[in-house]
Write an enzyme that holds these catalytic residues in place. Sequence first.
Site, PDB file in Angstrom:
ATOM      1  N   ASP A 193      43.567  10.738 -70.686  1.00  0.00           N
ATOM      2  CA  ASP A 193      44.768  11.438 -70.232  1.00  0.00           C
ATOM      3  C   ASP A 193      45.232  10.782 -68.946  1.00  0.00           C
ATOM      4  O   ASP A 193      44.488  10.726 -67.959  1.00  0.00           O
ATOM      5  CB  ASP A 193      44.468  12.923 -69.988  1.00  0.00           C
ATOM      6  CG  ASP A 193      45.683  13.673 -69.482  1.00  0.00           C
ATOM      7  OD1 ASP A 193      46.664  13.775 -70.227  1.00  0.00           O
ATOM      8  OD2 ASP A 193      45.642  14.145 -68.327  1.00  0.00           O
ATOM      9  N   GLU A 277      47.486   9.597 -75.618  1.00  0.00           N
ATOM     10  CA  GLU A 277      48.683  10.366 -75.951  1.00  0.00           C
ATOM     11  C   GLU A 277      49.913   9.502 -75.729  1.00  0.00           C
ATOM     12  O   GLU A 277      50.056   8.884 -74.659  1.00  0.00           O
ATOM     13  CB  GLU A 277      48.757  11.621 -75.086  1.00  0.00           C
ATOM     14  CG  GLU A 277      49.880  12.567 -75.451  1.00  0.00           C
ATOM     15  CD  GLU A 277      49.866  13.824 -74.608  1.00  0.00           C
ATOM     16  OE1 GLU A 277      50.578  14.782 -74.956  1.00  0.00           O
ATOM     17  OE2 GLU A 277      49.141  13.849 -73.601  1.00  0.00           O
ATOM     18  N   ASP A 358      42.773  18.054 -66.339  1.00  0.00           N
ATOM     19  CA  ASP A 358      42.829  16.696 -66.865  1.00  0.00           C
ATOM     20  C   ASP A 358      41.678  16.418 -67.826  1.00  0.00           C
ATOM     21  O   ASP A 358      41.874  15.768 -68.860  1.00  0.00           O
ATOM     22  CB  ASP A 358      42.820  15.698 -65.712  1.00  0.00           C
ATOM     23  CG  ASP A 358      44.019  15.860 -64.790  1.00  0.00           C
ATOM     24  OD1 ASP A 358      45.088  16.235 -65.297  1.00  0.00           O
ATOM     25  OD2 ASP A 358      43.881  15.629 -63.577  1.00  0.00           O
TER      26      ASP A 358
END
Length: 413
Positions: A193, A277, A358
Amino acid sequence: MKLRYNYRLYPDAPQRESLARTFGCVRAMWNDALARRKAAWKAGRRRISGTELQKICITAAKRTPQREWLGQVSPVPLQQSLRGLDTAYQNFFESVSGKRKGPKMGLPVFKSRHDHRQSARFNTNAFKLRAGGCLYLAKIGEVEVRWSRELPAPPSSVTVIKDAGGRYFASFVIDVPDDSQTLPEIEAETGIDVGLTHYAVTSEGEKIANPKWLRRRERKLKKLQRALSRKQKGSANRTKARVEVARQHAKVADARRDFLHQTSTTIIRENQAVHVESLAVRGLARGMLAKSVNDAAWGAFLRLLQGKAARYGRAFITIDRGYPSSQLCPCCGWKIGKLALDVREWDCPCCGEHHDRDIAAALNILAEGIRLRSPNDVAAGLADTRNDCEGQVRPGTAIPTLAPPETSTAQAA
């Protein structure tokens, strides 16, 4: 697989003059060929082939007083400039027809002599690697090269580049087999992330600090840019000030590039599969955090991960940007909803687990990536967390299960 290896060049004064002459001839060749193609298409919807352009713009033009100076440089960079123009048109047509993926490509445009980045490409007929470590270029001579590493194979072409800061580089194209650099398989996988507080957070809990390259040199850049604005346009002092600003920006870019390469290589070498992502970086770069988003260069980081994964035989899985990775509990799958950016930690109202925002997002990205890649495999329970009994699923002190808030079934899902 074609790879590029870049090295610093140190030409002397006569060689810099020869390179400047070569850059100018390459630019003039591009503009002449582009003007002829545009005129032919406007006149009779006719396309001029590359062979015809070479006869008109190189062979015949050298015999005219207006273009006789084209004979002072090697013809190879001029021919490569025409081939580059053909490639630019081909990319445009494939982009319009939908054959080319990615952003839409526009029509080729004319090159300006005021562009501070110049380049010229040489093929194997116009360059050689000498035994002493020098690079021989046709009609330029032997140029000193700072070899930071060895070339894995003989190069097929080299592009000489001069950047805005006045530095020279040689970019070699190497053709290597696709499976020549495949790494041994390992079992580790990770979810990543990215953010601004920490540059990247892995599903193992590792937090990579954000170096903030531009912010570090922002004070120096402001000082140099103020000095540049005071210089008279067209003066030699303004040119010197512009070069100083360009060199500071080059230092920022070099530090950023080095960090991205080292970080991406470490992640790829230590994990068999990398789950990330997908991000709309262009959209994020138009908001209030535009400078920080551009400084982070998330798009370049993801492209490096994807390219090195293909190069070293690793798996690279992207999760849809609409997946609520930071809103889900990685233990029970409860969706807490949208959180403010200043909320970095939260407690799950369903199972009572305390989460770092996170790290929880990285765990959810890993679980979703495993589910997308192998939907029939549970993979240590990561892809099937919503089917547990809402109890303690991690080692450590057990936390009493809390009753979920009274919400609709749709929100809980």
